[in-house]
Design an enzyme around this catalytic site. Structure first.
Site, PDB file in Angstrom:
ATOM      1  N   ASP A  25      27.767 101.786  -2.970  1.00  0.00           N
ATOM      2  CA  ASP A  25      28.854 101.127  -2.253  1.00  0.00           C
ATOM      3  C   ASP A  25      29.025 101.900  -0.949  1.00  0.00           C
ATOM      4  O   ASP A  25      29.654 102.954  -0.927  1.00  0.00           O
ATOM      5  CB  ASP A  25      30.135 101.173  -3.083  1.00  0.00           C
ATOM      6  CG  ASP A  25      31.307 100.492  -2.392  1.00  0.00           C
ATOM      7  OD1 ASP A  25      31.072  99.596  -1.565  1.00  0.00           O
ATOM      8  OD2 ASP A  25      32.461 100.880  -2.680  1.00  0.00           O
ATOM      9  N   GLU A  86      25.790  97.164  -1.837  1.00  0.00           N
ATOM     10  CA  GLU A  86      26.790  96.162  -1.489  1.00  0.00           C
ATOM     11  C   GLU A  86      26.740  95.861  -0.003  1.00  0.00           C
ATOM     12  O   GLU A  86      26.611  96.760   0.821  1.00  0.00           O
ATOM     13  CB  GLU A  86      28.185  96.645  -1.878  1.00  0.00           C
ATOM     14  CG  GLU A  86      29.253  95.578  -1.724  1.00  0.00           C
ATOM     15  CD  GLU A  86      30.590  96.003  -2.309  1.00  0.00           C
ATOM     16  OE1 GLU A  86      30.733  95.971  -3.549  1.00  0.00           O
ATOM     17  OE2 GLU A  86      31.477  96.393  -1.530  1.00  0.00           O
ATOM     18  N   ASP A 162      35.408 104.055  -5.709  1.00  0.00           N
ATOM     19  CA  ASP A 162      34.182 103.735  -4.981  1.00  0.00           C
ATOM     20  C   ASP A 162      32.960 104.016  -5.845  1.00  0.00           C
ATOM     21  O   ASP A 162      31.932 103.355  -5.706  1.00  0.00           O
ATOM     22  CB  ASP A 162      34.123 104.528  -3.676  1.00  0.00           C
ATOM     23  CG  ASP A 162      35.187 104.082  -2.694  1.00  0.00           C
ATOM     24  OD1 ASP A 162      34.986 103.041  -2.046  1.00  0.00           O
ATOM     25  OD2 ASP A 162      36.229 104.749  -2.579  1.00  0.00           O
TER      26      ASP A 162
END
Length: 215
Positions: A25, A86, A162
């Protein structure tokens, strides 16, 4: 004469790992990463954590260099077969988009330097695959992952959202490859039905569709 001892039963041998997936991420303040090992239908979490870049100040080049070096360290330690990352979220401002795009590009470049292929996933795609809802927030994703996987403990878990986001990206990639024909059927609604005590806390602060914590 002593009676012969019965040999201890052999532990069942695990099948060889089919692949190791790295999930990322990306961020320029906090970057989440996770690595999972896939053996048939079994998924084991090897590690999930964050790279905290806040202490590096405002020098964007220094942060990008640190991201690149940390990714190489993880690649050389865990030898992932694939990267799932992502995509930048389009709801933030242009400058934030540029910074996120650079961070994503550096992660991809680190993997390509080791001949590791990558796949990009939209945030809503990841949330849908893991929770059954494309508008789930970070806390909902983390709770669903704790139901789905045996997560190793992390200190100060609320600050590691996260990291669980990165874990969700890796798991989404696993699902997309046909390893879970019923991905998403274990929805957030079902989780709340099974855990009614969570409902009040969830409805008290409704998530905005597509909301993402600024970085």
């Amino acid at each position: 004469m002593a009676a012969p001892r019965t040999p201890a039963p052999l532990a069942p041998r695990q099948p060889p790992a089919e692949k190791i997936i790295m999930g990322v991420d990306p961020g320029t303040q906090i970057l989440g990463f996770a690595l999972i090992e896939v053996r048939g239908q079994r998924v084991d979490v090897l590690t999930y954590d964050v790279l905290n870049l806040k202490s590096l100040g405002t020098n964007h080049a220094v942060k990008l260099k640190r991201i690149f070096s940390r990714m190489l360290e993880l690649i050389d330690e865990y030898l992932p077969d694939e990267l799932a990352i992502e995509a930048p979220f389009f709801g933030v401002n242009v400058q934030s988009m540029l910074k996120l795009g650079r961070a994503q590009g550096v992660v991809i470049a680190a993997c390509l330097s080791r001949d590791i292929p990558f796949v990009e996933y939209a945030p809503t795609k990841v949330k849908q695959a893991v929770t059954g809802s494309g508008s789930a927030d970070k806390e909902q994703v983390a709770r669903m992952l704790r139901q789905t996987l045996a997560l190793p403990p992390v200190e100060e878990a609320p600050k590691f959202l996260d990291a669980t986001d990165a874990l969700a990206v890796a798991l989404c990639h696993h699902y997309q490859q046909g390893n879970n024909a019923k991905a998403g059927t274990k929805s957030w609604d079902k989780f709340l039905a099974d855990n009614p005590a969570r409902a009040l806390a969830t409805t008290a602060k409704p998530a905005r569709p597509g909301a993402k914590t600024p970085r």
